[in-house]
Design a protein around this motif. Sequence first.
Motif, PDB file in Angstrom:
ATOM      1  N   ILE A 116      41.097 -50.895 104.018  1.00 17.33           N
ATOM      2  CA  ILE A 116      39.805 -51.207 104.633  1.00 17.33           C
ATOM      3  C   ILE A 116      39.219 -52.446 103.965  1.00 17.33           C
ATOM      4  CG2 ILE A 116      37.412 -50.423 104.910  1.00 17.33           C
ATOM      5  CD1 ILE A 116      38.523 -47.543 105.120  1.00 17.33           C
ATOM      6  N   HIS A 117      39.301 -52.458 102.655  1.00 11.85           N
ATOM      7  CA  HIS A 117      38.773 -53.576 101.875  1.00 11.85           C
ATOM      8  C   HIS A 117      39.407 -54.897 102.318  1.00 11.85           C
ATOM      9  CE1 HIS A 117      36.950 -55.495  98.415  1.00 11.85           C
ATOM     10  NE2 HIS A 117      38.104 -56.081  98.190  1.00 11.85           N
ATOM     11  N   ASN A 118      40.713 -54.850 102.634  1.00 14.42           N
ATOM     12  CA  ASN A 118      41.419 -56.067 103.045  1.00 14.42           C
ATOM     13  C   ASN A 118      41.345 -56.327 104.550  1.00 14.42           C
ATOM     14  OD1 ASN A 118      42.235 -56.615 100.401  1.00 14.42           O
ATOM     15  ND2 ASN A 118      44.009 -55.248 100.586  1.00 14.42           N
ATOM     16  N   ASP A 146      41.800 -51.678 112.367  1.00 18.02           N
ATOM     17  CA  ASP A 146      41.043 -52.006 113.574  1.00 18.02           C
ATOM     18  C   ASP A 146      40.480 -50.777 114.270  1.00 18.02           C
ATOM     19  OD1 ASP A 146      41.709 -54.857 113.473  1.00 18.02           O
ATOM     20  OD2 ASP A 146      43.751 -54.117 113.817  1.00 18.02           O
ATOM     21  N   LEU A 147      41.156 -49.648 114.110  1.00 21.15           N
ATOM     22  CA  LEU A 147      40.681 -48.384 114.686  1.00 21.15           C
ATOM     23  C   LEU A 147      40.887 -47.316 113.630  1.00 21.15           C
ATOM     24  CD1 LEU A 147      42.495 -49.601 117.406  1.00 21.15           C
ATOM     25  CD2 LEU A 147      41.522 -47.507 118.255  1.00 21.15           C
ATOM     26  N   ILE A 148      39.953 -46.391 113.558  1.00 16.18           N
ATOM     27  CA  ILE A 148      40.120 -45.352 112.543  1.00 16.18           C
ATOM     28  C   ILE A 148      39.447 -44.059 112.972  1.00 16.18           C
ATOM     29  CG2 ILE A 148      38.126 -46.279 111.261  1.00 16.18           C
ATOM     30  CD1 ILE A 148      39.447 -45.198 108.675  1.00 16.18           C
ATOM     31  N   TYR A 149      40.133 -42.956 112.726  1.00 14.88           N
ATOM     32  CA  TYR A 149      39.477 -41.653 112.839  1.00 14.88           C
ATOM     33  C   TYR A 149      38.990 -41.379 111.420  1.00 14.88           C
ATOM     34  CZ  TYR A 149      38.477 -36.843 114.105  1.00 14.88           C
ATOM     35  OH  TYR A 149      37.828 -35.653 114.344  1.00 14.88           O
ATOM     36  N   ALA A 150      37.702 -41.664 111.198  1.00 12.44           N
ATOM     37  CA  ALA A 150      37.187 -41.757 109.837  1.00 12.44           C
ATOM     38  C   ALA A 150      36.434 -40.503 109.422  1.00 12.44           C
ATOM     39  CB  ALA A 150      36.248 -42.958 109.727  1.00 12.44           C
ATOM     40  N   ASN A 151      36.497 -40.207 108.159  1.00 11.79           N
ATOM     41  CA  ASN A 151      35.648 -39.123 107.685  1.00 11.79           C
ATOM     42  C   ASN A 151      34.232 -39.690 107.483  1.00 11.79           C
ATOM     43  OD1 ASN A 151      34.867 -39.576 104.980  1.00 11.79           O
ATOM     44  ND2 ASN A 151      36.649 -38.538 104.160  1.00 11.79           N
ATOM     45  N   MET A 165      30.377 -46.433 105.290  1.00 10.34           N
ATOM     46  CA  MET A 165      30.711 -47.759 104.767  1.00 10.34           C
ATOM     47  C   MET A 165      31.246 -48.674 105.869  1.00 10.34           C
ATOM     48  SD  MET A 165      33.894 -49.170 103.579  1.00 10.34           S
ATOM     49  CE  MET A 165      34.829 -47.771 102.960  1.00 10.34           C
ATOM     50  N   LEU A 166      32.066 -48.137 106.762  1.00 11.65           N
ATOM     51  CA  LEU A 166      32.662 -48.951 107.829  1.00 11.65           C
ATOM     52  C   LEU A 166      31.598 -49.491 108.783  1.00 11.65           C
ATOM     53  CD1 LEU A 166      35.723 -46.632 108.413  1.00 11.65           C
ATOM     54  CD2 LEU A 166      35.876 -49.058 107.804  1.00 11.65           C
TER      55      LEU A 166
END
Lengths: 158, 248
Positions: free
Chosen positions: B49-51, B55-60, B66-67
Motif C-alpha cells: 500500500i505504501h508503495n 488498485d482494488l482491495i477488500y480492506a479491513n 488509512m486508504l
Amino acid sequence: MISDMQPDDIVGDFKEVYLQLYNSIKRRILYTDIETPYPDGKLIVSTTDLDGTITHVNKSFVEMSGYTEEELIGAPHCILRHPDMPPAAFKDLWNTVQKGEKWQGFVKNLRKDGGFYWVKATVIPNIRKGSVVGYTSVRRKPSRKKVEECIQLYPTLF
Amino acid sequence: MSYTFTVSPDFSPDHISGWYIFNTWLQRQTCEAIHLEMFNDFDELHAAIHNDQIDLIYANPYDAAMLVREKGFLPVAKAAGESDEAIIAVAESSAVNAVEELKQGVRVAYTDDPDVRLMGMIMLEPADLNSENITPVLAGSYPVVAKHLLKNEADVGIFLAEAFDDLSNLIKNQLKVLVRSQISVIHHALLVGPKFQHQRDAMTELLTAMHHDEKGVAILKSLGFSAWEKVDDEETEFMIDLMDTLAT
Ligand SMILES: Cc1cc2nc3c(=O)[nH]c(=O)nc-3n(C[C@H](O)[C@H](O)[C@H](O)COP(=O)(O)O)c2cc1C
C-alpha cells in the motif's frame, strides 16, 4: 428543545435541582441514586451539529438514555447533563473539540428515569472535505477504578 | 494496463479460492486486466500500500481508514448484513468469569489483525488493562490463539468473532466467551484506488446485482456471504471517525 423532567418518568426516590444550561435556560432535574451498569461489548454513539444539537444516536444510546430516538434527535446534548458533573469538564470538552482535537473523559450521564450511568467518552470533530461539520462521541465501558477516582475528584471541581 | 487487487490477510483460509473465482468474474465483467495478489501478513500488505501498488482491495476497517484518508481510495461495497466484531475468551477451565477479574501482567493472545486487536483491547479496558500492562502473545492465526489458551500459554485471547465461530466445536467447547462486541458499524469494505476509480459506478452496479443470478450466487457463497451492499462515502467516513475514537 429541552423540557423539565417530570416526576411521572422517574423511577425511585428522587432529588430535585435546577440546572442552568447553555448559560441561559433553566431545567428542572430530578435524579435518583440508581445506577444502570454499562452494557458489556457495546459502544454508545451520538453525533451532534456544530452547536451540540443531537443529529444521530445508535441503538445503545437510546437504550441507555431511556429516551426514544424521536425525543433525542434535535435535542441539545445537555439533555443527559447530570448535576454531579462539574461544568469545567464540558468546558474542556468544547474547548478541545473546537480546536479540532480529540477529547476523552469520564462522564456521569443522566437518564430519563432519573438514574445514571458512567461512561468513558471520546469526542472528535467530524471533518468532511476539510471542514468540521459536527462532532461524534463514542462511549465505552469505563474501569471501576477510574470511576471511583472521578467520584472523589468531581465534587472538588465545582 | 493491468491492475492489482488484494484481500486483507485476515480473510478466512476457506475463502481463498472464492477470491480467485471472484477476481476472474470481475475481470470478465469490467473488461479490465486485474491481477489478484495475496499477501501473507499485514506487514507485506502495508508495504505494498505504501508503495502505491494496490488498485482494488477488500480492506479491513483499520486499513480502510488509512486508504480513504491518506491514499484517496473510495468505498464501493461491503458484505450485506456483516460487521466485524471481536470476542474476548478464556479457557473453559479458567477461574476467570468476567473481564474485570483479569489482572495486570495477564498474558493476552491476539493476531496481527489491527482492528480486532483495537476492539479487543477496548473490551479489556474495564479491567484497567492496556498495551503497556499486558504480556502480549502474538499468534499467526485465530486457531493458534485458541491453542495458546488451551495449552495455558496465554490467559485470555482476542478473536475476530467470525473466526471464533468458525473454530471446531471440539475447540469451542473448551473455551469460555467473556465478552462479544456488538458494535455493528465496523466492517470490511471493497475499495477502489485512484487509478481504478473510473470503474467505481460500474462496479457498484455489478456487485449489488450479483446475487440476482445463479453464477453470482455461487461466487458469493464461495466468499462466505450472501450479497454485496453499496457503501457510500459518508458511511465510510463515519466508520473511520468511529475507529479514530477507539484508537486511543
Ligand atoms: C458529540 C458530543 C457529545 C456530548 N455528549 C454529552 C453527554 O453524553 N453528556 C453530557 O452531559 N454532555 C455531553 N456533551 C456536552 C453538552 O453539549 C453540554 O456541553 C453539557 O451537557 C453541559 O451543558 P451546558 O454546556 O449547557 O452547560 C456532548 C457534546 C458533544 C459535542
